[in-house]
Design an enzyme around this catalytic site. Structure first.
Site, PDB file in Angstrom:
ATOM      1  CB  SER A  12      -0.856   0.018   1.269  1.00 53.70           C
ATOM      2  OG  SER A  12      -1.384   1.310   1.500  1.00 53.70           O
ATOM      3  CE1 TYR A  34      -4.043  -2.594   5.258  1.00 57.00           C
ATOM      4  CE2 TYR A  34      -3.274  -0.366   4.774  1.00 57.00           C
ATOM      5  CZ  TYR A  34      -3.806  -1.585   4.348  1.00 57.00           C
ATOM      6  OH  TYR A  34      -4.079  -1.782   3.011  1.00 57.00           O
TER       7      TYR A  34
HETATM    8  P1  NAP Z   1     -11.343  -6.460   0.142  1.00 52.84           P
HETATM    9  O1  NAP Z   1     -12.293  -6.161  -0.964  1.00 52.84           O
HETATM   10  O2  NAP Z   1     -11.827  -6.383   1.549  1.00 52.84           O
HETATM   11  O3  NAP Z   1     -10.733  -7.893  -0.144  1.00 52.84           O
HETATM   12  C1  NAP Z   1      -9.981  -8.584   0.814  1.00 52.84           C
HETATM   13  C2  NAP Z   1      -9.932 -10.042   0.391  1.00 52.84           C
HETATM   14  O4  NAP Z   1      -9.188 -10.767   1.374  1.00 52.84           O
HETATM   15  C3  NAP Z   1     -11.298 -10.683   0.306  1.00 52.84           C
HETATM   16  O5  NAP Z   1     -11.337 -11.560  -0.790  1.00 52.84           O
HETATM   17  C4  NAP Z   1     -11.409 -11.471   1.614  1.00 52.84           C
HETATM   18  O6  NAP Z   1     -12.257 -12.580   1.370  1.00 52.84           O
HETATM   19  C5  NAP Z   1      -9.967 -11.876   1.814  1.00 52.84           C
HETATM   20  N1  NAP Z   1      -9.686 -12.155   3.219  1.00 52.84           N
HETATM   21  C6  NAP Z   1      -9.891 -11.344   4.295  1.00 52.84           C
HETATM   22  N2  NAP Z   1      -9.553 -11.975   5.421  1.00 52.84           N
HETATM   23  C7  NAP Z   1      -9.106 -13.208   5.052  1.00 52.84           C
HETATM   24  C8  NAP Z   1      -8.626 -14.341   5.756  1.00 52.84           C
HETATM   25  N3  NAP Z   1      -8.525 -14.337   7.102  1.00 52.84           N
HETATM   26  N4  NAP Z   1      -8.271 -15.445   5.068  1.00 52.84           N
HETATM   27  C9  NAP Z   1      -8.379 -15.477   3.720  1.00 52.84           C
HETATM   28  N5  NAP Z   1      -8.824 -14.436   2.984  1.00 52.84           N
HETATM   29  C10 NAP Z   1      -9.193 -13.328   3.654  1.00 52.84           C
HETATM   30  O7  NAP Z   1     -10.061  -5.523   0.092  1.00 52.84           O
HETATM   31  P2  NAP Z   1      -9.096  -5.086  -1.110  1.00 52.84           P
HETATM   32  O8  NAP Z   1      -9.059  -3.612  -1.074  1.00 52.84           O
HETATM   33  O9  NAP Z   1      -9.404  -5.806  -2.343  1.00 52.84           O
HETATM   34  O10 NAP Z   1      -7.709  -5.593  -0.498  1.00 52.84           O
HETATM   35  C11 NAP Z   1      -6.805  -6.421  -1.188  1.00 52.84           C
HETATM   36  C12 NAP Z   1      -5.379  -6.059  -0.782  1.00 52.84           C
HETATM   37  O11 NAP Z   1      -5.078  -4.746  -1.250  1.00 52.84           O
HETATM   38  C13 NAP Z   1      -5.138  -6.035   0.730  1.00 52.84           C
HETATM   39  O12 NAP Z   1      -3.874  -6.603   1.012  1.00 52.84           O
HETATM   40  C14 NAP Z   1      -5.124  -4.550   1.056  1.00 52.84           C
HETATM   41  O13 NAP Z   1      -4.365  -4.259   2.201  1.00 52.84           O
HETATM   42  C15 NAP Z   1      -4.509  -3.984  -0.207  1.00 52.84           C
HETATM   43  N6  NAP Z   1      -4.768  -2.552  -0.416  1.00 52.84           N
HETATM   44  C16 NAP Z   1      -6.025  -2.082  -0.553  1.00 52.84           C
HETATM   45  C17 NAP Z   1      -6.245  -0.722  -0.710  1.00 52.84           C
HETATM   46  C18 NAP Z   1      -7.632  -0.117  -0.853  1.00 52.84           C
HETATM   47  O14 NAP Z   1      -7.760   1.113  -0.690  1.00 52.84           O
HETATM   48  N7  NAP Z   1      -8.651  -0.910  -1.165  1.00 52.84           N
HETATM   49  C19 NAP Z   1      -5.154   0.171  -0.748  1.00 52.84           C
HETATM   50  C20 NAP Z   1      -3.870  -0.345  -0.606  1.00 52.84           C
HETATM   51  C21 NAP Z   1      -3.690  -1.711  -0.453  1.00 52.84           C
HETATM   52  P3  NAP Z   1     -13.111 -13.408   2.451  1.00 52.84           P
HETATM   53  O15 NAP Z   1     -13.810 -12.425   3.338  1.00 52.84           O
HETATM   54  O16 NAP Z   1     -14.017 -14.228   1.580  1.00 52.84           O
HETATM   55  O17 NAP Z   1     -12.113 -14.247   3.177  1.00 52.84           O
END
Ligand code: NAP
Length: 268
Positions: free
Chosen positions: A143, A156
């Site tokens: 991130s 985080y």
């Molecule tokens: P998201 O829509 O909440 O997706 C998170 C994913 O991780 C979901 O598929 C969730 O699925 C899975 N997950 C959560 N807890 C888990 C667990 N204990 N075991 C296995 N799977 C798990 O969020 P996203 O934004 O796409 O995030 C993806 C990545 O991008 C993360 O690493 C996040 O830190 C990073 N990121 C996001 C942003 C942003 O602004 N969105 C910015 C920078 C970085 P289930 O609930 O089905 O398990």
């Protein structure tokens, strides 16, 4: 649609929503077979069915809570043994909003387990498999908060700084063994991560928020260019190069046989 048979299989963690689900879509359309990993088996099954139908690739699902050791071990076993695997998207992650001392410490623990421990163990499994075959790519989701720790909760921000440093270090080790690394630093991206962490995506000013399709498509341009570090929002890559140059300038003086002069006189 026409498929390239040689791309192999991509395993994507956190594929049930957000960034992971878009990676699944894009990689299937490129012709990768997929293994989709997350806790929500129903969502994974629906996505798998749609992608297999629309693209003709083979899509497998692995229901796993990556904070649970036995579930994590099953995904590691697949990553170590599946000789068709060519790509790991190490994407599953959670965030937290709220004060460090007010939040339940179990949440900090889960965030560290998922964002750091699981990501590391999965990279170790994939790295061993790929290095033995001198092929493969590991993509880790960090991130921009890795570079702005004061704008986020400490666990985080710390976890994402870990992912950045981990990937840079691992690339130096695995590059010569034929394994490529990429670390992606998204800015705020419209996904469920905010709701899941008890915040609202609507609180983010529109000029800071990227749509998830645009973010993943940009990350894939960086992937195709062989970038180690991809920052989809950053307009001028010269700014990142300047940061790397400033960091490199520190290096010769960061470990020496005597303290710096300013620490030699107690009263100064
Ligand atoms: P998201 O829509 O909440 O997706 C998170 C994913 O991780 C979901 O598929 C969730 O699925 C899975 N997950 C959560 N807890 C888990 C667990 N204990 N075991 C296995 N799977 C798990 O969020 P996203 O934004 O796409 O995030 C993806 C990545 O991008 C993360 O690493 C996040 O830190 C990073 N990121 C996001 C942003 C942003 O602004 N969105 C910015 C920078 C970085 P289930 O609930 O089905 O398990």
């Amino acid at each position: 649609m026409a498929r390239e048979a040689s791309l192999g299989t991509a395993l994507i963690t956190g594929a049930s929503s957000g960034i992971g689900a878009v990676y699944a879509d894009r990689l299937a359309r490129r012709g990768y077979d997929l293994v989709l990993v997350a806790r929500d088996g129903e969502r994974l099954a629906k996505l798998a069915e749609t992608l297999a139908r629309d693209t003709g690739v083979s899509v497998d699902t692995l229901r796993a809570d990556l904070t649970v050791k036995s579930d994590l071990a099953a995904v590691e076993a697949r990553l170590r043994s599946d000789q068709t695997l060519s790509l790991l998207i190490n994407n599953a992650g959670i965030a937290a909003f709220g004060g460090f001392t007010e939040l339940d410490v179990e949440h900090h623990d889960a965030m560290a387990q998922l964002n750091i421990v699981a990501l590391t163990r999965l990279a170790a499994a994939a790295g061993a498999n790929f290095a033995a075959r001198q092929t493969g790519v590991i993509v880790n989701l960090a991130s921009v908060l890795a570079l702005m720790p004061d704008r986020s909760g400490p666990v985080y921000a710390g976890s994402k700084a870990y992912v950045l440093a981990f990937t840079e270090s691992l690339a130096a080790e695995l590059g010569p063994k034929g394994v490529r690394l990429q670390v992606v630093l998204p800015g705020a991206t419209r996904t469920e991560i905010f709701d899941r962490a008890g915040a609202s995506v609507d609180a983010i000013p529109a000029e800071y928020l990227m749509e998830v399709d645009a973010m993943v498509d940009a990350a894939l341009v960086g992937f195709d260019r062989g970038e180690l570090v991809t920052i989809p929002s950053l307009p001028d890559i010269g700014d990142w190069d300047a940061f790397l140059a400033a960091r490199a300038q520190l290096a010769p003086n960061l470990s020496r046989n005597r303290p710096a002069d300013r620490y030699l006189s107690a009263g100064a």
